[in-house]
Structure formats: C-alpha cells, structure tokens
Design a protein around this motif. Structure first.
Motif, short mmCIF file in Angstrom:
data_model
loop_
_atom_site.label_atom_id
_atom_site.label_comp_id
_atom_site.label_asym_id
_atom_site.label_seq_id
_atom_site.Cartn_x
_atom_site.Cartn_y
_atom_site.Cartn_z
N LEU A 85 2.74 1.69 -3.40
CA LEU A 85 1.49 2.17 -4.50
C LEU A 85 1.17 3.47 -4.07
N ALA A 86 1.06 4.19 -2.75
CA ALA A 86 0.69 5.44 -2.55
C ALA A 86 1.94 6.32 -3.04
N THR B 161 -4.46 4.63 -1.11
CA THR B 161 -3.64 5.06 -2.29
C THR B 161 -3.78 6.70 -2.75
N SER C 285 0.87 -1.13 0.05
CA SER C 285 -0.05 0.11 0.01
C SER C 285 0.87 1.33 0.02
N ILE D 238 -4.19 -0.81 -8.25
CA ILE D 238 -4.85 -0.69 -7.06
C ILE D 238 -5.89 -2.04 -7.18
#
Length: 434
Positions: free
Chosen positions: A239-240, A363, A236, A346
C-alpha cells in the motif's frame, strides 16, 4: 445539571462538517503558491535552489511530519491534533504571507505544511473511528472536497491576487481564512468529544477476587498491540508503494503535463485547460470509487481498471499528444482517482482505529518519500534527451509498478493478519468418554 449526559446528537454532523472543512484546507497552501511563484521569487530574490526546495517541500514535509501523527493522536486524541493542525495551517499561511525574507518564508511554509501532513494522516483515522459503517461514502466526500479545493484554488489564485492589487502577500495570505474557519469548527468538535468521553466514562469496576484474576487479558492486549505493526505487514508495504507512486504520478502531472502539451504545438491556454480537465474529471469519480472499493473485499480489479486508463493516456501522449489531447486528458484524469482509492484502502485494511492510525502514518510517510524522485527524473530525462519520449517511457514504467503494487495491496488482508478463529470450549471432564 446531570452528570451522565447522553452523547450529543449534533456531534456526528459537526464532525462531518469539520472533516470536510479540514479536507478543503489540505492543499491551498500548495496550489495557491504555484501561480504566484514568479512574483514571490522576484520579491524575495529567491535563488534557483530555494525555488526548487519550495516545489519539493510538500512531499518532504508530508513524509517527516506525517510520521509524528500516530503518537500525538494516541496521546491527545485525533480530534485535538486536527484542531492543532488547522491552527498550524492558518497561522503558517498568515505569517508566510508577511515573511520579510527567504528564511521566514521557508519556515512558515513548513509550519503550514506540517499541519497539512498531520491532517493527511488523521482524516482516514477519523472516518474509521466515527463512521465505521460509511467508510466509502465519507471518504468519497472528503476526497472530493480535497480535489475540489485543489482545483478551485489553482484556478482562482491569480484572479484573487489581482483583486488585491497584484500583491502576492494578500494573494497567498487570504487562504488562511478557510483554515481559521475550520479551526473554529474543530474547537466545537473537540469540546463535544471531550464532553462525550467524560459522560461515557464508566465507574471504576471492583477488583476481581484473587482466584478470579488472570494474566490472559493483559497477554491478549499485548499480542493485539504487537500485531498492529505496519513495518512487518506485506499489505502495508504494498500500500505504501502504491500510494507513493500514485502521488509521484500526480506531481508529474501537475508539474509537467501542461508543458508536454504546449511543447507539442498546443497553446499555453489550451495546455492549461487540459490540465484543468485532468483535475476536474477526478472530482466526481473521487466520490464514486471509494464507495465501490469499500464494498469489495478485493480492490485489485479497480486498481487495474484505473491503471489501464492511465496506460492508454500514456500511449496517446507518446504517439499523438496534440490531436487526441482531450481524450488523453480524460483518461489521465480517470487514472488519477487512485488517490481516493488509496485513502479508502487505508481505512479498510485494519480492524481497529489504532491500526488505521499506524497504517495511515506508515503508508503516507513512506509513500511521500517514494514520490519525491519521480518529477525530478522526468525533468532530467527531458533536459538530457531534448524531447518527451524518454520521460513518458519512465512514467509508463512507473505506472506498471504502481498497478502491480496496488493489485497486491487490494487483494491482501488486513495488516493484523487473518482473524483468529474462535476457540472451542473445553469439554468438561465428566462428559469425556460418554
């Protein structure tokens, strides 16, 4: 009339139409304002601070309101919440165009942006929930529609405004019409989903006998719910960061790239055309890349290829921004396809719809917060140094971090962690020792 109706065969087609129409409305509130901003500033007598707030408002609203989407979606269902989001966009745009002063203009801008923020978060959720076997294809369709809507509205905002006699209120308010059309389609979607859920609701099963009751299902459910926690998942966070830095690069491109070209000897018309090329290149690729990404267990190589194109574009801007401008614009356009890639990731980095809801909100909320300083830093560096070398250097350093974060997110597994291995059944005692 039969009570247990089969699911309506038209519902998936209407849902896909609704997703595409919703995507079409996720940027016009932003891209229509830029070309008319001078007229708005003059008419409402906006100060420099307020004008700056307007340019920063989208990222802030996306971060704040997007974080509310998971609770709303779990409580009411994502279809109902998207219906409300389309209403917020349509009414926000209409009332913003009629705003008598700055306060009302800012408030109704925030209303429209809140609807966009919720739509941003819930689009991957709806794709995962209704099209789990076609995540790449449907994600490609709606990101292409989103990019197309952004580019078209930015291109025709001024001609449309002139068609209404140069009155910016009509020029901005007209973009409420597509949102209201989308609202009508989502009314149909919500009614269809409600009927399907009601017809598919099973009869209440009988309670098991006392000796058959066990706490294990409840414990398993609790463990599964606890496992879907984006705050504790490295995937997470990677990806954020990836999402935030690609958003920052997009805002830098939209805000500063044309000026970089014009300051290096190109005309404003040519600079605008080059910016349109950057946005246009990403439209067909926004359909291709999600399909490629969804078929691969590791999206890291795609991140590297897109990032390498961006690095080449930055090198070109540094050494020869004018002579190779068309090539640099194409390379930067290819690099900007990380937006559709991030949305696809996502959708595939969680095993459940609930997980995608939490991951999408996490995200995008964290990511849009990360994106806020980038365009400001580029502007400050340009003002302090009087040139663009320092700004391009910052953009390149940010891109390197983006590539690393995207590679780590692409190679990581789902946020729930590795899939549990099936437990072997215990051997009956009477067979032991044989």
């Amino acid at each position: 009339m039969r009570k247990n109706l089969s699911p309506a065969p038209w519902l998936p087609a209407v849902l896909l139409t609704g997703i595409l129409l919703a995507s079409l409305n996720l940027r016009p509130a932003i891209s229509s304002l830029g070309p008319l901003l001078d007229s708005v500033i003059e008419d409402l007598q906006l100060g420099g601070l307020v004008a700056g707030l307007l340019t920063a408002a989208p990222a802030v609203c996306f971060a704040v309101f997007g974080s509310l989407a998971p609770k709303l979606a779990v409580k009411r269902g994502p279809e109902v919440i998207v219906l409300g989001a389309m209403a917020a966009i349509g009414l926000g745009l209409l009332l913003r165009a009629a705003a008598p002063n700055t306060s009302f203009f800012l408030f109704f801008s925030a209303v429209a942006l809140s609807g966009i923020a919720v739509g941003n978060v819930l689009m991957p959720v709806l794709v995962k929930q209704w099209f789990p076997d076609r995540i790449g294809r449907v994600t490609g369709l709606y990101t292409t529609t989103l990019s197309l809507g952004t580019a078209v509205v930015a291109a025709v905002a001024v001609p449309v405004n002139e068609a209404f006699g140069g009155n910016w209120r009509f020029g901005l308010g007209v973009w409420a019409v597509p949102a209201l059309v989308a609202f009508g389609v989502w009314v149909t979607v919500s009614v269809g989903v409600h009927r399907q859920q009601r017809s598919a609701r099973p009869a209440r099963p009988p309670l098991p006998a006392p000796q058959e009751r066990s706490a294990r299902p409840a414990e398993t459910t609790a463990r599964t719910a606890a496992a879907v926690n984006p705050w504790r998942s490295p995937t997470s966070w990677w990806l954020a960061v990836f999402f935030g830095l690609q958003a920052s690069a997009a805002y830098i491109c939209m805000g500063w790239l044309a000026k970089i070209f014009s300051d290096n000897g190109l005309s404003e018309a040519t600079a605008g055309l080059l910016l349109a090329i950057v946005m246009g290149v990403s439209i067909p690729l926004a359909f291709v890349i999600p399909n490629l990404a969804a078929r691969r267990p590791n999206q890291g190589p795609i991140v590297i290829v897109l990032g390498f194109c961006g690095l080449l574009g930055h090198v070109g801007l540094w050494f020869s921004p004018a002579s190779g401008s068309f090539v640099w614009a194409v390379l930067l356009g290819i690099s900007s396809c990380t937006f559709s890639l991030a949305l696809t990731m996502i959708g595939i980095k969680s095993r459940s719809s609930d997980g995608v809801i939490k991951l999408s909100a996490f995200t995008q909320s964290i990511g849009y917060l990360i994106s806020i300083p980038g365009p400001l830093i580029v502007g400050i560096l340009h003002e302090v140094t009087g040139g663009w070398q320092a700004s391009i250097g910052f953009m390149t350093a940010q891109l390197l971090v983006q590539i690393f974060a995207g590679y780590m997110a692409g190679r990581s597994g789902p946020i729930e962690g590795p899939a549990p291995e099936p437990q072997a059944k215990p051997v009956p005692q009477r067979l032991q020792g044989t």
